[in-house]
Scaffold this motif. Sequence first.
Motif, PDB file in Angstrom:
ATOM      1  N   PHE A 214       0.821  -1.216   0.000  1.00  0.00           N
ATOM      2  CA  PHE A 214       0.000   0.000   0.000  1.00  0.00           C
ATOM      3  C   PHE A 214       0.853   1.263   0.000  1.00  0.00           C
ATOM      4  O   PHE A 214       0.513   2.262  -0.640  1.00  0.00           O
ATOM      5  CB  PHE A 214      -0.916   0.021   1.222  1.00  0.00           C
ATOM      6  N   GLU A 215       1.958   1.253   0.741  1.00  0.00           N
ATOM      7  CA  GLU A 215       2.803   2.440   0.843  1.00  0.00           C
ATOM      8  C   GLU A 215       3.314   2.890  -0.519  1.00  0.00           C
ATOM      9  O   GLU A 215       3.566   4.083  -0.731  1.00  0.00           O
ATOM     10  CB  GLU A 215       4.000   2.151   1.750  1.00  0.00           C
ATOM     11  N   ASN A 216       3.467   1.944  -1.446  1.00  0.00           N
ATOM     12  CA  ASN A 216       4.099   2.253  -2.725  1.00  0.00           C
ATOM     13  C   ASN A 216       3.154   2.880  -3.754  1.00  0.00           C
ATOM     14  O   ASN A 216       3.635   3.472  -4.724  1.00  0.00           O
ATOM     15  CB  ASN A 216       4.674   0.959  -3.320  1.00  0.00           C
ATOM     16  N   PHE A 217       1.847   2.721  -3.562  1.00  0.00           N
ATOM     17  CA  PHE A 217       0.961   3.209  -4.618  1.00  0.00           C
ATOM     18  C   PHE A 217      -0.327   3.854  -4.138  1.00  0.00           C
ATOM     19  O   PHE A 217      -0.903   4.690  -4.852  1.00  0.00           O
ATOM     20  CB  PHE A 217       0.596   2.062  -5.565  1.00  0.00           C
ATOM     21  N   LEU A 218      -0.847   3.482  -2.953  1.00  0.00           N
ATOM     22  CA  LEU A 218      -2.192   3.933  -2.590  1.00  0.00           C
ATOM     23  C   LEU A 218      -2.303   5.445  -2.374  1.00  0.00           C
ATOM     24  O   LEU A 218      -3.262   6.056  -2.868  1.00  0.00           O
ATOM     25  CB  LEU A 218      -2.697   3.168  -1.371  1.00  0.00           C
ATOM     26  N   PRO A 219      -1.372   6.119  -1.681  1.00  0.00           N
ATOM     27  CA  PRO A 219      -1.527   7.570  -1.532  1.00  0.00           C
ATOM     28  C   PRO A 219      -1.602   8.296  -2.871  1.00  0.00           C
ATOM     29  O   PRO A 219      -2.444   9.191  -3.056  1.00  0.00           O
ATOM     30  CB  PRO A 219      -0.278   7.973  -0.742  1.00  0.00           C
ATOM     31  N   GLY A 220      -0.765   7.897  -3.830  1.00  0.00           N
ATOM     32  CA  GLY A 220      -0.780   8.554  -5.139  1.00  0.00           C
ATOM     33  C   GLY A 220      -2.039   8.259  -5.923  1.00  0.00           C
ATOM     34  O   GLY A 220      -2.622   9.150  -6.561  1.00  0.00           O
ATOM     35  N   LEU A 221      -2.487   7.011  -5.913  1.00  0.00           N
ATOM     36  CA  LEU A 221      -3.704   6.642  -6.641  1.00  0.00           C
ATOM     37  C   LEU A 221      -4.919   7.329  -6.038  1.00  0.00           C
ATOM     38  O   LEU A 221      -5.789   7.842  -6.763  1.00  0.00           O
ATOM     39  CB  LEU A 221      -3.877   5.121  -6.599  1.00  0.00           C
ATOM     40  N   TYR A 222      -4.978   7.356  -4.715  1.00  0.00           N
ATOM     41  CA  TYR A 222      -6.106   8.006  -4.022  1.00  0.00           C
ATOM     42  C   TYR A 222      -6.179   9.491  -4.372  1.00  0.00           C
ATOM     43  O   TYR A 222      -7.260  10.008  -4.684  1.00  0.00           O
ATOM     44  CB  TYR A 222      -5.919   7.809  -2.522  1.00  0.00           C
ATOM     45  N   LYS A 223      -5.033  10.169  -4.365  1.00  0.00           N
ATOM     46  CA  LYS A 223      -5.033  11.599  -4.688  1.00  0.00           C
ATOM     47  C   LYS A 223      -5.402  11.831  -6.146  1.00  0.00           C
ATOM     48  O   LYS A 223      -6.157  12.764  -6.469  1.00  0.00           O
ATOM     49  CB  LYS A 223      -3.667  12.203  -4.386  1.00  0.00           C
ATOM     50  N   GLU A 225      -7.349  10.103  -8.043  1.00  0.00           N
ATOM     51  CA  GLU A 225      -8.744   9.825  -8.358  1.00  0.00           C
ATOM     52  C   GLU A 225      -9.748  10.597  -7.500  1.00  0.00           C
ATOM     53  O   GLU A 225     -10.890  10.774  -7.906  1.00  0.00           O
ATOM     54  CB  GLU A 225      -9.003   8.327  -8.240  1.00  0.00           C
ATOM     55  N   THR A 226      -9.318  11.071  -6.318  1.00  0.00           N
ATOM     56  CA  THR A 226     -10.252  11.798  -5.458  1.00  0.00           C
ATOM     57  C   THR A 226      -9.876  13.263  -5.263  1.00  0.00           C
ATOM     58  O   THR A 226     -10.702  14.067  -4.840  1.00  0.00           O
ATOM     59  CB  THR A 226     -10.327  11.150  -4.068  1.00  0.00           C
ATOM     60  N   GLY A 227      -8.605  13.607  -5.548  1.00  0.00           N
ATOM     61  CA  GLY A 227      -8.130  14.962  -5.289  1.00  0.00           C
ATOM     62  C   GLY A 227      -7.773  15.202  -3.833  1.00  0.00           C
ATOM     63  O   GLY A 227      -7.399  16.314  -3.450  1.00  0.00           O
ATOM     64  N   LYS A 228      -7.866  14.175  -3.006  1.00  0.00           N
ATOM     65  CA  LYS A 228      -7.601  14.294  -1.576  1.00  0.00           C
ATOM     66  C   LYS A 228      -6.251  13.682  -1.231  1.00  0.00           C
ATOM     67  O   LYS A 228      -5.781  12.783  -1.916  1.00  0.00           O
ATOM     68  CB  LYS A 228      -8.699  13.609  -0.758  1.00  0.00           C
ATOM     69  N   SER A 229      -5.683  14.132  -0.127  1.00  0.00           N
ATOM     70  CA  SER A 229      -4.399  13.581   0.318  1.00  0.00           C
ATOM     71  C   SER A 229      -4.474  12.892   1.673  1.00  0.00           C
ATOM     72  O   SER A 229      -3.474  12.437   2.197  1.00  0.00           O
ATOM     73  CB  SER A 229      -3.328  14.676   0.357  1.00  0.00           C
ATOM     74  N   HIS A 230      -5.684  12.822   2.261  1.00  0.00           N
ATOM     75  CA  HIS A 230      -5.842  12.183   3.576  1.00  0.00           C
ATOM     76  C   HIS A 230      -7.074  11.277   3.565  1.00  0.00           C
ATOM     77  O   HIS A 230      -7.984  11.467   2.762  1.00  0.00           O
ATOM     78  CB  HIS A 230      -5.980  13.218   4.684  1.00  0.00           C
TER      79      HIS A 230
END
Length: 230
Positions: A214-223, A225-230
Amino acid sequence: MSALPFETDPVTYPPRYAGLPVPLALPFALKPVSSAESGAETLPDGRTRYWIRHDIVRGVTPAMLVWWFQNLEGTIDFGGHSFNRYRFWHPGDHVHASYASRRPDGSIGPGAQIRLIEVLGRDPRYVVDTTTHIERLDEGGYIHNPELHGRTGLVRMEYRFEPTPTGTFYENSLTIGSPAAWYGLIRPLVTRFGFTPAQGQAWLRHNIEEVGMFENFLPGLYKAETGKSH
């Protein structure tokens, strides 16, 4: 990326397992088993519980994890290529994920079902080919109940998410068996032929590896597709 080894059409859906695809060549080292605390125990009612307390999942929030389990379908762009996002999550063991059913409003949460195919440790003895039923999905945790031979009640997976200053404390467990009195009669058969201790150890390794990814891809993918960083 090679084609996925299952067939889909209006007649044969859901997809059928037909072998492992070639592992994805990704530049990430999988976390070792030693990065987490894990073990197996026999519960007082005879069920077997495999448990993991993962290393902090850095940069990942509980909100990201909820979003992920609601968005397993689709792709992820990385290094100029587009990859199936479920396979990207574990580049060696994962084969397929799709939503077998959604809630009446089209969302993913309690009551929805996920079609999953994976092979623990790429060992052909440990094929997971199931539909699992979501019981809980929120920022506190995730519970789902995979079918075994078309029925629920013998396999339960429970996750707990806790935010920390640097990410998420993530622990989860896989419980095999039923609390019913009759389970004691078939428990030796289940542990020998249904879900062996060796398969349990393969699941522990697999889960530590995929959660570490998760550390390698989820923060970037989430941002993205959602525009959010948290």
